[in-house]
Scaffold this active site. Structure first.
Site, PDB file in Angstrom:
ATOM      1  N   THR A   9      -2.654   3.775  10.250  1.00  0.00           N
ATOM      2  CA  THR A   9      -4.053   3.373  10.360  1.00  0.00           C
ATOM      3  C   THR A   9      -4.121   2.033  11.066  1.00  0.00           C
ATOM      4  O   THR A   9      -3.256   1.162  10.864  1.00  0.00           O
ATOM      5  CB  THR A   9      -4.740   3.299   8.985  1.00  0.00           C
ATOM      6  OG1 THR A   9      -6.122   2.974   9.167  1.00  0.00           O
ATOM      7  CG2 THR A   9      -4.107   2.246   8.087  1.00  0.00           C
ATOM      8  N   VAL A  11      -5.869  -0.661  10.911  1.00  0.00           N
ATOM      9  CA  VAL A  11      -6.026  -1.960  10.247  1.00  0.00           C
ATOM     10  C   VAL A  11      -4.777  -2.379   9.472  1.00  0.00           C
ATOM     11  O   VAL A  11      -4.707  -3.490   8.964  1.00  0.00           O
ATOM     12  CB  VAL A  11      -7.244  -1.969   9.289  1.00  0.00           C
ATOM     13  CG1 VAL A  11      -8.535  -1.771  10.062  1.00  0.00           C
ATOM     14  CG2 VAL A  11      -7.091  -0.933   8.191  1.00  0.00           C
ATOM     15  N   SER A  12      -3.799  -1.492   9.367  1.00  0.00           N
ATOM     16  CA  SER A  12      -2.591  -1.789   8.592  1.00  0.00           C
ATOM     17  C   SER A  12      -1.604  -2.613   9.401  1.00  0.00           C
ATOM     18  O   SER A  12      -1.175  -2.210  10.484  1.00  0.00           O
ATOM     19  CB  SER A  12      -1.924  -0.484   8.150  1.00  0.00           C
ATOM     20  OG  SER A  12      -0.588  -0.703   7.730  1.00  0.00           O
ATOM     21  N   GLN A  13      -1.223  -3.749   8.859  1.00  0.00           N
ATOM     22  CA  GLN A  13      -0.262  -4.614   9.528  1.00  0.00           C
ATOM     23  C   GLN A  13       1.103  -3.923   9.681  1.00  0.00           C
ATOM     24  O   GLN A  13       1.684  -3.954  10.779  1.00  0.00           O
ATOM     25  CB  GLN A  13      -0.115  -5.940   8.765  1.00  0.00           C
ATOM     26  CG  GLN A  13      -1.371  -6.774   8.703  1.00  0.00           C
ATOM     27  CD  GLN A  13      -2.374  -6.243   7.677  1.00  0.00           C
ATOM     28  OE1 GLN A  13      -2.001  -5.577   6.719  1.00  0.00           O
ATOM     29  NE2 GLN A  13      -3.633  -6.561   7.875  1.00  0.00           N
TER      30      GLN A  13
END
Length: 221
Positions: A9, A11-13
């Protein structure tokens, strides 16, 4: 042979770190977006392959791996044309590993502890004790970078990819302005890590926007 599948995803770092690693070694992944807000990760089809239901998760033709740090080192070992990102020399690799554990155990752990209550529990501020721990982490990172361009060698490694994806998101919660070595290193990473503008920056911007939309300034209703 089919491309490895990455459940991810934007937004996942950790997901961005895996994408940057793959791009750096010239590996094309099949990326399947997982909506955490829609709880895609809890669906039976996903928990069957990863009972811990975390992203990123890699499916390399039936070989299932999760945790970004494990995925990154696996991809370099299997698909990398050289060991620049993850050296075979044990002393050099140990330094990269130490920085990766610093990311997972301190930087990302704190980012998760701070951001989850903001996203899911209507928390509006960073607790002072967490703020203090983040600044302690920044102090360490600033020392690691003293007189150095990169975290673990003469060129960027998995350590830089992993730490910078976490750090640039954490900075929206606890600013890095008073840490000159970190500020300089972040700029270098943005300029020189392959694919950063395309694969790293947009997700980081999306994360910043989501966090800021949930936060509330003092004095607001």
């Amino acid at each position: 042979m089919p491309r490895p599948i990455l459940y991810s995803t934007i937004v996942s770092q950790p997901c961005r770190a895996v994408l940057l690693t793959a791009d750096s070694i010239g590996l094309e992944l099949e990326v399947r977006e997982v909506s955490l807000m829609a709880q895609d990760q809890l669906k039976n089809s996903f928990t069957k392959i990863n009972p811990q239901h975390t992203v990123p998760t890699l499916d390399d033709n039936g070989d299932i791996i999760w945790d970004s740090h494990a995925i990154m080192s696996y991809l370099v070992g299997k698909y990398g044309k050289n060991d620049d990102l993850y050296p075979k020399d044990l002393t050099k690799r140990a330094l990269v590993d130490q920085r990766l554990h610093f990311d997972s155990g301190i930087l990302f752990a704190l980012l998760r502890q701070i951001s989850y209550p903001i996203f899911f529990d209507n928390v509006k501020t960073v607790p002072e004790e967490k703020n203090k721990l983040v600044k302690e982490g920044y102090d360490f990172l600033n020392i690691f970078l003293e007189g150095k361009k990169w975290l673990a060698g003469d060129s960027y490694t998995l350590a830089d990819i992993s730490c910078v994806t976490t750090l640039t998101s954490l900075a929206v919660l606890v600013p890095i302005d008073s840490y000159p070595n970190i500020v300089s290193w972040v700029k270098t990473c943005e300029d020189e890590i392959k694919g950063y503008a395309r694969l790293g920056a947009p997700g980081n911007t999306a994360f910043h926007e989501k966090i800021q939309s949930h936060l509330q300034s003092p004095g607001q209703d």
